[in-house]
Scaffold this motif. Structure first.
Motif, short mmCIF file in Angstrom:
data_model
loop_
_atom_site.label_atom_id
_atom_site.label_comp_id
_atom_site.label_asym_id
_atom_site.label_seq_id
_atom_site.Cartn_x
_atom_site.Cartn_y
_atom_site.Cartn_z
N GLY B 70 0.90 -1.25 0.09
CA GLY B 70 0.09 -0.13 0.05
C GLY B 70 0.86 1.32 0.19
N ARG B 71 2.07 1.09 0.32
CA ARG B 71 2.90 2.31 0.47
C ARG B 71 3.64 3.01 -0.73
NH1 ARG B 71 -0.17 1.60 4.45
NH2 ARG B 71 0.39 0.01 6.05
N ALA B 72 3.26 2.23 -2.09
CA ALA B 72 4.05 2.74 -3.28
C ALA B 72 3.96 4.14 -3.55
CB ALA B 72 3.53 1.86 -4.37
N PRO B 73 2.80 4.87 -3.28
CA PRO B 73 2.64 6.46 -3.57
C PRO B 73 3.90 7.10 -2.79
CG PRO B 73 0.52 5.58 -3.44
CD PRO B 73 1.66 4.31 -3.00
N ALA B 74 3.91 6.69 -1.46
CA ALA B 74 4.84 7.23 -0.38
C ALA B 74 6.35 6.93 -0.96
CB ALA B 74 4.53 6.83 1.06
N VAL B 75 6.52 5.96 -1.31
CA VAL B 75 7.76 5.38 -2.03
C VAL B 75 8.40 6.13 -3.12
CG1 VAL B 75 9.20 3.70 -2.71
CG2 VAL B 75 8.01 3.06 -0.81
N ALA B 76 7.21 6.40 -3.91
CA ALA B 76 7.46 7.13 -5.19
C ALA B 76 7.63 8.63 -4.77
CB ALA B 76 6.12 7.00 -6.16
N THR B 77 7.06 9.02 -3.88
CA THR B 77 7.14 10.59 -3.48
C THR B 77 8.67 10.64 -3.11
OG1 THR B 77 4.84 10.53 -2.74
CG2 THR B 77 6.73 12.30 -1.81
N GLY B 78 9.06 9.76 -2.50
CA GLY B 78 10.57 9.68 -1.89
C GLY B 78 11.54 9.85 -3.07
N VAL B 79 11.31 8.81 -3.99
CA VAL B 79 12.16 8.72 -5.03
C VAL B 79 12.15 9.88 -5.92
CG1 VAL B 79 12.63 7.36 -7.25
CG2 VAL B 79 12.10 6.21 -5.10
N LYS B 80 10.97 10.65 -6.19
CA LYS B 80 10.83 11.49 -7.37
C LYS B 80 11.28 12.77 -6.76
CE LYS B 80 8.91 13.46 -11.12
NZ LYS B 80 8.97 12.84 -12.38
N ARG B 81 11.00 13.09 -5.41
CA ARG B 81 11.54 14.46 -4.85
C ARG B 81 13.01 14.20 -4.70
NH1 ARG B 81 7.99 18.03 -1.80
NH2 ARG B 81 5.93 17.29 -2.43
N ALA B 82 13.62 13.03 -4.53
CA ALA B 82 15.02 12.72 -4.55
C ALA B 82 15.58 13.07 -5.83
CB ALA B 82 15.58 11.69 -3.85
N LYS B 83 14.84 12.55 -6.67
CA LYS B 83 15.55 12.43 -8.41
C LYS B 83 14.45 13.08 -9.28
CE LYS B 83 18.16 9.51 -9.88
NZ LYS B 83 19.38 9.98 -9.64
#
Lengths: 351, 247, 180
Positions: B70-83
């Motif tokens: 269920g956490r993929a959008p939060a993980v994606a947020t972290g990835v996208k903000r970092a890159k």
């Protein structure tokens, strides 16, 4: 940078994170750690960093997971109940071998409990608070300066060992203000992050994951993690030793309790008692050898904690067989913080 | 000789573990085609979720981060903000996105994260053996709704594409199906649109793709495919529910 | 040398600012210091307390069971903490708000100072905390008045620097209440 500042422990954590090159913070408000997100929400945007007040602790830790998987230094912070919510993500980060710094300015519990200083999250922190059997590095500062120094160290250890590192404090070290001498991030040789996702370009595909379904794969992965824990025990144990050389009783305490105990030890010395203090700075890896060595000669250890007895189990496992380990602690809550005078009475009792 | 059909560059030349008649493979292909179309394979990072979709990294030839359930959008947020220069998409099932991960999807969307979400709705928990999902239709029997989903007790199935369209942060939200060639071409178009939105920095894009799950529905592939077009499309209407380009 | 002081009052009396000011003065003097605040759950009007420990060497415990000096700014604080003063210690009392008639401890020195009246006479009742700090510094020598004057610049936000002269007068007025 040598000017002595007068800052809160929580602020020292945030300042150290910035100095350590952390530009990504994800968190959720909870007392008594909100100074950390407040500071970083102000400072990170100025540094082209990202601050997100997430919808939950669960989202925060997973944003940390994502940012870390992308190879940047990132942090989250919370307190007791929020750290419980983060355990799922901490387990995944451990399984995926992701670095990341998690600060727990713990509250008293269980449940909603209260906001007073507590060391009741010791077990949760050092024994692998989530599922699946893992450890994270746990650092226990006992002064504002150490909040700064150990937060900076946490980022390096996380990168070197590719695992989450927790800075475990409470409202005493978090809310207390003391002199702080800020300093530059130490020069440390760090391994390349050749595992981080980046968009593969022309290179090999990189996958950050914790799922291992092939025959023997997961066992091998767990042995690999275990081997790191053994290296940590050899290489990274940190503790402070105060007046133990001739001690007939050694007090064991960490973090805020160690601060109170230190004064009790000085009072005992002034009263002519040979008492010392052994303060673990790394709670995982636990400084087993320090306790083994000191109990070769000194056969009495009085473990003091702000709980009903948690670290004492690790102390008992570490001492020489014929050493006696006593315990004094109080469950945390309003009005339950022991005083040096109170601890001196305990020292007298077991001396 | 002219080549008229080939495997997308973003997909690996491997067999999938998906059951016969499952639509995941088709949806994978459409996503890969969209990535190829915009030439962003080399800077795309996929976020795998928990469920049948977890093996994203086995089939896509891109970097992948696996996230907790269920956490993929939060993980994606972290990835996208970092890159921020990378193209980041999550690929999630209905239990993952619409039950345990409701909080993460709503808030990532509401923040308007520059990511694309591929949400596969097959009205059941596939990998765990066909339990009731937040999208299970009223009356549908599953291994945990043996008497059929009871709206009075279990609530009605969630229409995520419509729900997402309500959020200010969402730039694009559409529901597609791949059960007929006509729907497939429309799905391809909308999935491409969703990725184009991210490539052009227009905001959060959301695709709900209806999928058959013959194994857990207890149907043969043809019957299952037919059910997508009838029962499912009847409740989960296909279409574009939000498109900021048209506003 | 080690000085510890416990300051208690109700929210709004400037208890935490008093502790901060003493701490900044100690920092300026190159000493070590710990400032440990405690307050009720109320955001306004609840109890406010802090412990300040000033030392040349290690500060040690930031919490003190029996402080050598206790400053009480309101009645509740005396009732609650008066008994904690270390035998041989000092209790500085804001006699404007605190009745010491029923407070009988022969083993400590009680110094009553009408802090509210002094602060009002200087123009602002909110300077009670400054009067208290001045009295404390004069009584114990933990920090000098000069350091306190300099510390005001650090302890007060920039926008309140215009109040520094008045605050300084309040500190001096408090100090003058301690017989040389």
């Amino acid at each position: 940078m040598s000017k002595r500042l007068f800052v809160k422990g929580n602020e020292a954590v945030a300042m150290a994170a910035v100095e350590a090159g952390c530009r990504y913070y994800f968190g959720y408000p909870i007392t008594p750690q909100s100074d950390i997100p407040e500071y970083l929400s102000r400072e990170l945007p100025k540094l082209d960093g990202e601050f997100i007040q997430a919808e939950s602790e669960i989202a925060s830790i997973n944003m940390l997971l994502g940012a870390s998987a992308a190879g940047v230094r990132a942090m989250t912070s919370s307190s007791g109940p929020g750290i419980s919510l983060k355990q799922e993500g901490i387990s995944y980060m451990s399984g995926s071998e992701l670095p990341g710094v998690i600060v727990n300015i713990s509250r008293s519990g269980p449940g909603l409990g209260g906001i007073d200083a507590s060391q009741a999250d010791y077990f949760q922190s050092v024994k692998g608070g989530g599922h699946g059997g893992y450890h994270i590095i746990v650092l226990a500062p006992s002064s504002v300066q150490e909040m700064y120094d150990l937060t900076m160290l946490a980022f390096d250890l996380a990168d070197i060992y590719r695992m989450p590192v927790m800075v475990l404090g409470d409202s005493v070290v978090g809310q207390m203000k003391e002199a702080l001498v800020p300093h530059k991030r130490p020069e440390t040789e760090l391994p390349p992050k050749d595992w981080a996702v980046r968009g593969k370009g022309d290179g090999e595909q990189r996958v950050v994951k914790s799922l291992y379904l092939g025959d023997g794969e997961l066992e091998a992965h767990n042995w690999k993690l275990h081997a790191k824990y053994l290296v940590l025990k050899e290489e990274e144990c940190r503790w402070e030793d105060y007046e133990t050389a001739d001690a007939e009783l050694v007090v064991a305490a960490f973090g805020s309790a160690a601060r109170i105990a230190a004064t009790a030890v000085i009072m005992a010395r002034e009263a002519g008692m040979k008492v010392g203090l052994l303060r673990p700075i790394t709670l995982f890896p636990f400084p087993e050898k320090a306790f083994f060595n000191v109990t070769q000669r000194c056969k009495k250890v009085l473990d003091i904690e702000l709980n009903t007895g948690q670290m004492v189990e690790d102390v008992r496992l570490s001492v020489v067989g014929d050493a006696e380990v006593f315990f004094y602690g109080r469950p945390p809550g309003a009005g339950s913080l022991p005083t040096p005078e109170e601890l001196l009475e305990q020292i007298k009792k077991y001396y | 000789m002219q080549q008229v059909f080939r495997r997308p560059l973003s997909l690996k030349d491997v067999q999938t573990h998906f059951c016969p008649g499952c639509h995941h493979g088709t949806i994978h292909r459409l996503v890969a085609e969209a990535i190829d179309e915009y030439g962003v394979q080399k800077r795309t990072i996929g976020i795998a979720s928990v469920g049948c979709s977890v093996f994203l990294y086995s089939y896509f030839n891109i970097d992948v981060v696996e996230s907790p359930h269920g956490r993929a959008p939060a993980v994606a947020t972290g990835v996208k903000r970092a890159k921020p220069d990378s193209i980041v998409f999550t690929y999630q099932g209905d239990g993952d996105l619409a039950a345990i991960g409701t909080s993460e999807i709503i808030h990532a969307a509401n923040r308007g994260e520059q990511i694309t979400v591929i949400f596969v709705n097959n009205t059941t928990y596939g990998m765990t053996g066909g339990q009731m999902a937040p999208t299970t239709l009223v009356g549908q029997k599953t291994s945990t709704s043996p008497y059929g989903r009871n709206q009075a007790k279990d609530g009605a199935p969630l229409r995520m594409a419509e729900l997402m369209a309500q959020l200010e942060g969402v730039a694009f939200s559409a529901r597609v199906a791949v059960n007929t060639s006509r729907n497939l071409f429309e799905a391809k178009k909308q999935i491409k649109n969703a990725f184009r939105y991210q490539v052009e920095g227009k905001g959060f894009s959301f695709i709900e793709a209806l999928s058959a799950c013959p194994t857990n529905w207890g149907m043969d592939p043809l019957r299952a495919n037919e059910r997508v077009g009838t029962e499912m499309c009847d409740y989960f209407k296909l279409g574009v529910f939000k498109n900021v380009e048209n506003l | 040398m080690r000085h510890d002081v416990f300051i208690a009052g109700f929210g709004g009396q400037g208890v935490l600012l008093a502790g901060n000011l003493l701490s900044y003065a100690a920092i300026i003097e190159g000493k070590n210091v710990s400032f440990f605040p405690a307050y009720g759950v109320e955001k306004r009007g609840g109890a406010a307390m802090c412990t300040v420990v000033i030392a040349d060497g290690n500060v040690g415990s930031p919490v003190v069971g029996a402080p050598s000096v206790v400053i009480v700014l309101n009645q509740t604080s005396l009732d609650k903490y008066g008994s904690k003063v270390k035998p041989g210690g000092v209790c500085i009392v804001n006699s404007s708000l605190v009745d010491t008639a029923h407070f009988s401890r022969g083993d400590i020195e009680v110094i009553p100072i009408a802090m509210n009246e002094i602060a009002m006479s200087l123009g602002d009742a909110r300077m009670v905390n400054m009067v208290a700090v001045g009295a404390y510094a004069a009584k114990t020598g933990a920090v000098t008045l000069a350091s306190l004057a300099e510390a005001l610049k650090e302890a007060l936000p920039e926008r309140n620097h215009r109040f520094i002269p008045a605050n300084l007068m309040a500190i001096e007025a408090g100090a003058e209440k301690i017989p040389g």
